[in-house]
Design a protein around this motif. Structure first.
Motif, PDB file in Angstrom:
ATOM      1  N   LEU A 133       0.826  -1.204   0.000  1.00  0.00           N
ATOM      2  CA  LEU A 133       0.000   0.000   0.000  1.00  0.00           C
ATOM      3  C   LEU A 133       0.865   1.260   0.000  1.00  0.00           C
ATOM      4  CD1 LEU A 133      -1.520  -1.805   2.793  1.00  0.00           C
ATOM      5  CD2 LEU A 133      -3.199  -0.839   1.286  1.00  0.00           C
TER       6      LEU A 133
ATOM      7  N   PHE B 273      -2.841   4.458   1.953  1.00  0.00           N
ATOM      8  CA  PHE B 273      -3.467   3.137   2.090  1.00  0.00           C
ATOM      9  C   PHE B 273      -4.150   2.657   0.809  1.00  0.00           C
ATOM     10  CE2 PHE B 273      -3.090   4.666   6.441  1.00  0.00           C
ATOM     11  CZ  PHE B 273      -2.473   3.590   7.052  1.00  0.00           C
ATOM     12  N   ASN B 274      -3.736   3.182  -0.331  1.00  0.00           N
ATOM     13  CA  ASN B 274      -4.229   2.669  -1.608  1.00  0.00           C
ATOM     14  C   ASN B 274      -3.429   1.422  -1.968  1.00  0.00           C
ATOM     15  OD1 ASN B 274      -6.071   4.859  -2.231  1.00  0.00           O
ATOM     16  ND2 ASN B 274      -4.229   6.097  -2.500  1.00  0.00           N
ATOM     17  N   ILE B 275      -4.117   0.391  -2.446  1.00  0.00           N
ATOM     18  CA  ILE B 275      -3.439  -0.842  -2.825  1.00  0.00           C
ATOM     19  C   ILE B 275      -2.639  -0.620  -4.098  1.00  0.00           C
ATOM     20  CG2 ILE B 275      -3.762  -3.228  -3.604  1.00  0.00           C
ATOM     21  CD1 ILE B 275      -6.244  -3.344  -1.797  1.00  0.00           C
TER      22      ILE B 275
ATOM     23  N   SER C 146      -0.765  -6.791  -5.078  1.00  0.00           N
ATOM     24  CA  SER C 146      -0.860  -7.884  -4.108  1.00  0.00           C
ATOM     25  C   SER C 146      -0.354  -9.172  -4.748  1.00  0.00           C
ATOM     26  CB  SER C 146      -2.287  -8.048  -3.596  1.00  0.00           C
ATOM     27  OG  SER C 146      -3.133  -8.533  -4.602  1.00  0.00           O
TER      28      SER C 146
ATOM     29  N   TYR D 209       6.486   1.943  -1.453  1.00  0.00           N
ATOM     30  CA  TYR D 209       5.296   1.676  -0.628  1.00  0.00           C
ATOM     31  C   TYR D 209       5.598   2.080   0.801  1.00  0.00           C
ATOM     32  CZ  TYR D 209       7.993  -2.454   0.629  1.00  0.00           C
ATOM     33  OH  TYR D 209       8.970  -3.289   1.066  1.00  0.00           O
TER      34      TYR D 209
END
Length: 108
Positions: free
Chosen positions: A76, A80-82, A85, A102
């Protein structure tokens, strides 16, 4: 078997929702906690995970080489934006890196 609740009993916990599912995340907010991560446990309790918090944006890689459980690792940004993953298998030696800076990482 190492009990996660005993291993992480002194960690702060943050509550969050990820893709509609509620989680309690143990907070890894120093070098020791980030290095240990979830590698010391044999079972991750349902609805739990860990959030790694860094003081600034970083580009370092993660690895699963000492981790006994499968994990989803979510990178993130500082809002807190992805960013990216990865679904990861236990004991994999390959570096896991989103290829961008990140500030937080969630392992579930």
């Amino acid at each position: 078997m190492k009990d996660a609740f005993k291993v992480f009993k002194n960690y702060k916990i943050e509550k969050t929702t990820i893709q509609g599912r509620k989680y309690k995340l143990w907070v890894a907010d120093n070098v020791y906690k980030r290095r240990l991560g979830l590698s010391s446990i044999n079972l991750l309790p349902r609805g739990y995970g860990m959030i790694f918090c860094f003081d600034q944006l970083v580009t370092s890689s993660f690895t699963m080489k000492n981790t006994k459980i499968p994990l989803t690792i979510i990178f993130l940004d500082d809002n807190f934006n992805i960013l990216k993953s990865f679904k990861c298998r236990p004991f994999t030696k390959q570096s896991i890196n989103p290829g961008v800076e990140y500030k937080y990482v969630i392992e579930i």
